[in-house]
Write an enzyme that holds these catalytic residues in place. Structure first.
Site, short mmCIF file in Angstrom:
data_model
loop_
_atom_site.label_atom_id
_atom_site.label_comp_id
_atom_site.label_asym_id
_atom_site.label_seq_id
_atom_site.Cartn_x
_atom_site.Cartn_y
_atom_site.Cartn_z
N LYS A 61 0.94 -1.26 0.09
CA LYS A 61 -0.06 -0.10 0.00
C LYS A 61 0.72 1.24 0.06
CE LYS A 61 -2.27 1.64 3.73
NZ LYS A 61 -2.28 3.05 3.72
N LYS A 94 -7.60 7.78 -1.17
CA LYS A 94 -8.94 8.45 -0.21
C LYS A 94 -9.86 9.39 -1.37
CE LYS A 94 -7.56 7.21 4.32
NZ LYS A 94 -6.04 6.68 4.24
N ASP A 97 -14.53 13.41 -4.16
CA ASP A 97 -15.06 14.63 -4.82
C ASP A 97 -16.13 14.30 -5.83
OD1 ASP A 97 -15.13 17.33 -5.81
OD2 ASP A 97 -12.84 17.39 -5.30
O1 6AU Z 1 0.11 1.64 11.09
P1 6AU Z 1 0.13 3.19 10.79
O2 6AU Z 1 -0.80 4.00 12.02
O3 6AU Z 1 1.60 3.74 10.83
O4 6AU Z 1 -0.30 3.54 9.76
C1 6AU Z 1 -1.79 3.30 9.15
C2 6AU Z 1 -1.86 3.51 7.84
C3 6AU Z 1 -1.65 5.00 7.11
C4 6AU Z 1 -3.24 5.50 7.31
O5 6AU Z 1 -3.41 6.69 6.17
C5 6AU Z 1 -4.18 4.37 6.91
O6 6AU Z 1 -3.52 3.36 7.27
N1 6AU Z 1 -5.28 4.35 7.39
C6 6AU Z 1 -6.70 4.41 6.86
C7 6AU Z 1 -6.49 3.85 5.28
C8 6AU Z 1 -5.60 2.57 4.80
O7 6AU Z 1 -7.32 4.11 4.35
C9 6AU Z 1 -7.85 4.31 7.27
C10 6AU Z 1 -8.10 4.52 8.61
O8 6AU Z 1 -9.12 4.44 9.10
N2 6AU Z 1 -7.02 4.44 9.39
C11 6AU Z 1 -5.67 4.49 8.68
O9 6AU Z 1 -4.48 4.65 9.51
O10 6AU Z 1 -1.11 4.94 6.01
#
Ligand code: 6AU
Length: 270
Positions: A61, A94, A97
């Protein structure tokens, strides 16, 4: 998600969407339901991360809008590594729009998402127009990557105080049901759609906020473990800082892979 107790090979056969089929097959082949979220800010680190962790993941991702030198070489590098290590690429863009704008953000534009991202996520804050617009693009007869692109709807968020709950989350399910040729599932913290199960649907659930060592961060992120995410219905677990910011990312990736896969086996055998 009502099929979440079935093993991936069976879901691969039954699923109508080629991207979901491929993903289940990759996960089964590699014994991994791990998604590494590589929130790195330069192309070299990003590609190096994809190469070193590629063997342990099902999906890589990205947030390419944080990559300062993003360009052709980043795209080529990602595509080559996805073939070398057999993973899908998920751009965590994400999109949110009006339909006309997201069509241009997805297909073309500076990021050229449709060229290289197997999966992109979106938010339906503005209603279902965004979903129809993206569905139109990827199902058009002239689209250059037919049946190779899919989307996830961001139905819940892991951040404290998230407004994506209750009827908003329910609406995400209703909207996904309208476009099965492009919407394959959700980013959510649990299985969705089971309140009104439809036996023919199989939404994939990607759960983020997965970390073995920490409860959260200073900016309202909230974490759970791989096992609890899978127990709650995650098909794929997304881990980011827990892996790439650890002292030994390869060892951490192996540990998350093993934990996620063991929890999947436990759920499907239960
Ligand atoms: O494990 P972390 O906290 O270092 O990173 C979490 C990753 C980041 C966020 O942009 C993403 O997951 N994310 C998303 C996504 C994938 O859409 C949604 C969400 O609710 N929370 C979140 O952390 O890249």
């Amino acid at each position: 998600a009502s099929l979440s107790k079935l093993p991936f090979p069976e879901r691969a056969v039954a699923h109508p969407h080629p991207v979901a089929k491929r993903l289940f097959q990759i996960a089964e082949t590699k014994k991994s339901n791990l998604v590494i979220s590589a929130d790195l800010t330069d192309s070299e680190s990003l590609l190096q991360c994809a190469d070193s962790l590629g063997p342990y993941i099902a999906v890589f991702k990205t947030h390419v809008d944080v990559v300062a030198d993003f360009g052709d070489e980043t795209i080529q590098g990602l595509k080559e590594l996805s073939k070398k290590h057999n993973f899908l690429i998920f751009e965590d863009r994400k999109l949110v729009d009006i339909g006309n704008t997201v069509q241009k953000q997805y297909h073309g534009g500076v990021l050229r998402l449709s060229e290289w991202a197997d999966i992109v996520n979106l938010s339906v804050l503005g209603g279902d127009g965004i979903v129809e617009a993206l569905d139109q693009i990827v199902t058009a007869p002239s689209f250059p990557f037919p049946e190779q692109r899919a989307f996830l709807i961001l139905a819940e968020m892991t951040s404290k105080g998230s407004l994506a709950t209750g009827s908003y989350t329910q609406k995400c399910i209703d909207i996904a049901r309208k476009c099965p040729r492009s919407m394959i599932g959700f980013v959510a913290t649990r299985a969705l759609g089971e309140a009104q199960p439809d036996e023919n649907e199989d939404f994939l659930v990607f759960t983020t906020g997965v970390n073995l060592a920490s409860q959260g961060d200073k900016l309202d992120q909230q974490y759970q473990t791989p096992a609890s995410a899978v127990e709650r219905g995650a098909d794929f677990i997304i881990a980011s800082r827990g892996i790439y910011a650890s002292a030994n990312p390869v060892e951490a990736a192996k540990q998350y892979q093993a934990a996620g896969w063991a929890a999947y086996l436990k759920r499907t055998r239960a």
